[in-house]
Scaffold this motif. Sequence first.
Motif, mmCIF file in Angstrom:
data_model
loop_
_atom_site.group_PDB
_atom_site.id
_atom_site.type_symbol
_atom_site.label_atom_id
_atom_site.label_comp_id
_atom_site.label_asym_id
_atom_site.label_seq_id
_atom_site.Cartn_x
_atom_site.Cartn_y
_atom_site.Cartn_z
ATOM 1 N N LYS A 95 47.876 31.088 32.141
ATOM 2 C CA LYS A 95 47.014 30.216 31.351
ATOM 3 C C LYS A 95 45.899 31.048 30.755
ATOM 4 N N SER A 96 45.498 30.675 29.568
ATOM 5 C CA SER A 96 44.363 31.348 28.938
ATOM 6 C C SER A 96 43.139 30.458 29.106
ATOM 7 N N GLN A 97 42.068 31.013 29.700
ATOM 8 C CA GLN A 97 40.839 30.258 29.912
ATOM 9 C C GLN A 97 39.668 31.094 29.414
ATOM 10 N N SER A 98 39.102 30.710 28.299
ATOM 11 C CA SER A 98 38.010 31.421 27.618
ATOM 12 C C SER A 98 38.315 32.921 27.560
ATOM 13 N N ASP A 99 37.550 33.752 28.252
ATOM 14 C CA ASP A 99 37.740 35.205 28.207
ATOM 15 C C ASP A 99 38.810 35.707 29.176
ATOM 16 N N TYR A 100 39.280 34.832 30.056
ATOM 17 C CA TYR A 100 40.183 35.251 31.126
ATOM 18 C C TYR A 100 41.603 34.754 30.909
ATOM 19 N N LEU A 101 42.556 35.528 31.429
ATOM 20 C CA LEU A 101 43.919 35.055 31.614
ATOM 21 C C LEU A 101 44.050 34.715 33.086
ATOM 22 N N GLU A 102 44.633 33.573 33.376
ATOM 23 C CA GLU A 102 44.820 33.147 34.759
ATOM 24 C C GLU A 102 46.315 33.165 35.065
ATOM 25 N N TYR A 103 46.697 33.976 36.054
ATOM 26 C CA TYR A 103 48.093 34.098 36.456
ATOM 27 C C TYR A 103 48.303 33.381 37.777
ATOM 28 N N TRP A 145 42.910 36.441 38.166
ATOM 29 C CA TRP A 145 42.191 36.308 36.898
ATOM 30 C C TRP A 145 41.988 37.694 36.308
ATOM 31 N N LYS A 188 40.309 39.712 32.890
ATOM 32 C CA LYS A 188 39.508 39.705 31.668
ATOM 33 C C LYS A 188 39.615 41.086 31.041
#
Length: 156
Positions: A94-102, A122, A124
Amino acid sequence: MSTTQRSESINSFFDKYVNRKTSLKQFVEQYENALRDRAEKENVEDFNSYNSWYPPITRYAIEKQMKEVLTNSKFKEFREELTGKMYCGIGSIKSQSDYLEYEVIEDVMNNENLMKKQFTVWFKKGDSVDDCDIRCICRLFAFRGMLCRHVVTVGV
């Protein structure tokens, strides 16, 4: 490391050298002995790291890079995490603002049963190394300064 962990680490380090009945003069002498012993152990570990060779167990470039920068004992810990990667897979991203969440799913043995356990990583990406950030819910990196198998799964 938390303040409590640092304090416990320092206490366990000095336990071999001082006790409640140690005078201030003895403490200073023992403090110097402790630092000398620690430096000697680090020198021996450095020598052993530079003069021993471990054959690669994977074809990943990260294994070679880590061998060049870690001591033998830390490299062994890293290789354990690297081989642990085979029990992990990426469930979702998932893409969350500045971070990618795996979402990383790991096969874990519990008693005699194989279970799937979920971990979140997470990442960044930044313009420089200082701008980058990577975290895992298992907190292995935060506590031991070591990449965990979940981060390796995402990054390799």
